[in-house]
Design a protein around this motif. Structure first.
Motif, PDB file in Angstrom:
ATOM      1  N   UNK A 281       0.859  -1.195   0.000  1.00 21.71           N
ATOM      2  CA  UNK A 281       0.000   0.000   0.000  1.00 21.71           C
ATOM      3  C   UNK A 281       0.896   1.248   0.000  1.00 21.71           C
ATOM      4  N   UNK A 282       0.288   2.400  -0.260  1.00 20.94           N
ATOM      5  CA  UNK A 282       1.049   3.655  -0.251  1.00 20.94           C
ATOM      6  C   UNK A 282       1.738   3.903   1.090  1.00 20.94           C
ATOM      7  N   UNK A 283       1.027   3.651   2.171  1.00 21.78           N
ATOM      8  CA  UNK A 283       1.602   3.853   3.505  1.00 21.78           C
ATOM      9  C   UNK A 283       2.780   2.916   3.760  1.00 21.78           C
ATOM     10  N   UNK A 284       2.639   1.669   3.307  1.00 24.07           N
ATOM     11  CA  UNK A 284       3.739   0.709   3.473  1.00 24.07           C
ATOM     12  C   UNK A 284       4.954   1.138   2.642  1.00 24.07           C
ATOM     13  N   UNK A 285       4.699   1.597   1.412  1.00 27.29           N
ATOM     14  CA  UNK A 285       5.817   2.053   0.571  1.00 27.29           C
ATOM     15  C   UNK A 285       6.570   3.203   1.234  1.00 27.29           C
TER      16      UNK A 285
ATOM     17  N   UNK B 157      18.713   3.008   6.739  1.00 31.53           N
ATOM     18  CA  UNK B 157      19.718   1.943   6.571  1.00 31.53           C
ATOM     19  C   UNK B 157      21.095   2.506   6.222  1.00 31.53           C
ATOM     20  N   UNK B 158      21.144   3.782   5.851  1.00 35.04           N
ATOM     21  CA  UNK B 158      22.428   4.422   5.566  1.00 35.04           C
ATOM     22  C   UNK B 158      23.017   5.086   6.819  1.00 35.04           C
ATOM     23  N   UNK B 159      22.378   4.874   7.981  1.00 36.20           N
ATOM     24  CA  UNK B 159      22.860   5.486   9.237  1.00 36.20           C
ATOM     25  C   UNK B 159      23.057   6.995   9.123  1.00 36.20           C
ATOM     26  N   UNK B 160      22.040   7.730   8.692  1.00 34.17           N
ATOM     27  CA  UNK B 160      22.236   9.167   8.479  1.00 34.17           C
ATOM     28  C   UNK B 160      22.345   9.936   9.799  1.00 34.17           C
ATOM     29  N   UNK B 161      22.952  11.111   9.713  1.00 28.90           N
ATOM     30  CA  UNK B 161      23.020  12.001  10.883  1.00 28.90           C
ATOM     31  C   UNK B 161      21.762  12.842  10.985  1.00 28.90           C
ATOM     32  N   UNK B 162      21.101  13.021   9.847  1.00 23.88           N
ATOM     33  CA  UNK B 162      19.889  13.853   9.826  1.00 23.88           C
ATOM     34  C   UNK B 162      18.939  13.273   8.778  1.00 23.88           C
ATOM     35  N   UNK B 163      17.639  13.378   9.048  1.00 26.23           N
ATOM     36  CA  UNK B 163      16.625  12.914   8.091  1.00 26.23           C
ATOM     37  C   UNK B 163      15.854  14.130   7.571  1.00 26.23           C
ATOM     38  N   UNK B 164      15.730  14.231   6.239  1.00 27.25           N
ATOM     39  CA  UNK B 164      14.975  15.312   5.606  1.00 27.25           C
ATOM     40  C   UNK B 164      13.700  14.720   5.012  1.00 27.25           C
ATOM     41  N   UNK B 165      12.567  15.291   5.371  1.00 24.86           N
ATOM     42  CA  UNK B 165      11.271  14.801   4.875  1.00 24.86           C
ATOM     43  C   UNK B 165      10.584  15.900   4.082  1.00 24.86           C
ATOM     44  N   UNK B 166      10.320  15.631   2.804  1.00 30.79           N
ATOM     45  CA  UNK B 166       9.645  16.631   1.963  1.00 30.79           C
ATOM     46  C   UNK B 166       8.188  16.206   1.753  1.00 30.79           C
ATOM     47  N   UNK B 167       7.306  16.747   2.567  1.00 31.68           N
ATOM     48  CA  UNK B 167       5.869  16.425   2.503  1.00 31.68           C
ATOM     49  C   UNK B 167       5.633  14.917   2.354  1.00 31.68           C
ATOM     50  N   UNK B 168       6.104  14.136   3.323  1.00 25.74           N
ATOM     51  CA  UNK B 168       6.098  12.672   3.161  1.00 25.74           C
ATOM     52  C   UNK B 168       4.713  12.044   3.141  1.00 25.74           C
TER      53      UNK B 168
ATOM     54  N   UNK C  97      -3.309   8.356   0.777  1.00 26.74           N
ATOM     55  CA  UNK C  97      -4.716   8.399   1.167  1.00 26.74           C
ATOM     56  C   UNK C  97      -4.783   8.744   2.651  1.00 26.74           C
ATOM     57  N   UNK C  98      -5.838   9.473   3.056  1.00 26.47           N
ATOM     58  CA  UNK C  98      -5.927   9.930   4.450  1.00 26.47           C
ATOM     59  C   UNK C  98      -5.735   8.825   5.494  1.00 26.47           C
ATOM     60  N   UNK C  99      -6.268   7.619   5.214  1.00 30.58           N
ATOM     61  CA  UNK C  99      -6.158   6.583   6.257  1.00 30.58           C
ATOM     62  C   UNK C  99      -4.742   6.024   6.388  1.00 30.58           C
ATOM     63  N   UNK C 100      -3.876   6.345   5.425  1.00 27.04           N
ATOM     64  CA  UNK C 100      -2.490   5.854   5.504  1.00 27.04           C
ATOM     65  C   UNK C 100      -1.546   6.874   6.120  1.00 27.04           C
ATOM     66  N   UNK C 101      -2.005   8.102   6.268  1.00 28.29           N
ATOM     67  CA  UNK C 101      -1.147   9.173   6.784  1.00 28.29           C
ATOM     68  C   UNK C 101      -0.671   8.839   8.199  1.00 28.29           C
ATOM     69  N   UNK C 102      -1.597   8.356   9.024  1.00 24.43           N
ATOM     70  CA  UNK C 102      -1.299   8.089  10.436  1.00 24.43           C
ATOM     71  C   UNK C 102      -0.153   7.123  10.633  1.00 24.43           C
ATOM     72  N   UNK C 103      -0.109   6.067   9.808  1.00 24.98           N
ATOM     73  CA  UNK C 103       0.931   5.044  10.014  1.00 24.98           C
ATOM     74  C   UNK C 103       2.320   5.597   9.693  1.00 24.98           C
TER      75      UNK C 103
END
Length: 247
Positions: free
Chosen positions: A145-149, A159-170, A175-181
């Motif tokens: 599903x989209x949420x799983x992807x 998995x790359x052990x980053x020092x910082x995570x950047x999220x661009x409108x993730x 779908x609304x019901x997948x946003x929560x997960x």
């Protein structure tokens, strides 16, 4: 710059068409180790351009981005080396469709970090466990599903052990019901002390998880502060106007 500062952005500008379009117009921003900085603002305010500039997916017109003591805006920098320390999660998941989940997660650590296959797979499985997807390791992206992807895309960055995570409108393509997960996974990351910079329209997430909320409009940072300061006591008229529409 304080001792805890991980990324120090100074005078960042991004202009298009000469100086006609000022996507970023002199941004100053410090991001400290362990902070969750959530960037909010109307569409076209420069939020995503700002985020994508942090790992040079957008090349700034001017300014500096100091990360791990080096200026990423310096053309002589090996940007790929620094990108490995910055996990990036986009609206669209960009998983390799011809590889199963486990292969999607291990290909970069093996090729770029030189990890042994067994080590990379063990770590990937541990990460999948954290996001309740260990049972999907052999599945292909088309079977998710989209949420799983999106959860897999987050794990792939981790998995790359980053020092910082950047999220661009993730969550904006979900779908609304997948946003929560997906937000749940991000909350867990924040609790573990991961430094995060998040561009989002999810005001509830910003209020609950951010250590600092940054409001952008017209390519500038107009106001920033704790969630309580920004949401309950906004000072800038444009922020007040924005919140009246989204809250």
């Amino acid at each position: 710059m304080n001792a805890n500062c991980l990324i120090d952005v100074k005078g960042l500008k991004k202009y298009y068409k000469g100086e006609e379009v000022k996507a970023l117009d002199g941004i100053d921003l410090e991001i400290d180790q362990g902070e969750v900085v959530v960037i909010i603002g109307p569409s076209g305010s420069g939020k995503s351009t700002m985020l994508r500039s942090l790992n040079l997916l957008e090349i700034p017109t001017a300014g500096s981005i100091i990360f791990d003591g080096e200026d990423l805006a310096n053309p002589k920098i090996d940007i790929n080396k620094h990108r490995q320390k910055m996990g990036m999660v986009f609206q669209h998941f960009n998983l390799f469709p011809n590889m199963n989940v486990l292969k999607n997660l291990t290909i970069a650590p093996i090729k770029l970090l030189g990890k042994k296959k067994e080590e990379a797979e063990a770590y990937a499985m541990e990460m999948l466990e954290r996001v309740d997807l260990a049972d999907r390791a052999d599945a292909y992206p088309s079977q998710l599903s989209g949420g799983q992807k999106q959860r897999v895309a987050i794990v792939r960055a981790l998995c790359m052990d980053p020092e910082v995570m950047l999220f661009d409108e993730p969550t904006s393509a979900l779908d609304p019901e997948m946003v929560g997960e997906v937000l749940e996974v991000m909350k867990k990351l924040a609790k573990r002390g991961m430094t995060m910079v998040v561009v989002t329209h999810e005001m509830g997430f910003a209020r609950e998880v951010a250590t600092r909320v940054v409001f952008m409009d017209g390519g500038k940072v107009l106001e920033q502060g704790t969630p309580e300061q920004v949401f309950d006591h906004p000072q800038d008229p444009r922020l007040q106007d924005f919140l009246s529409k989204v809250l």
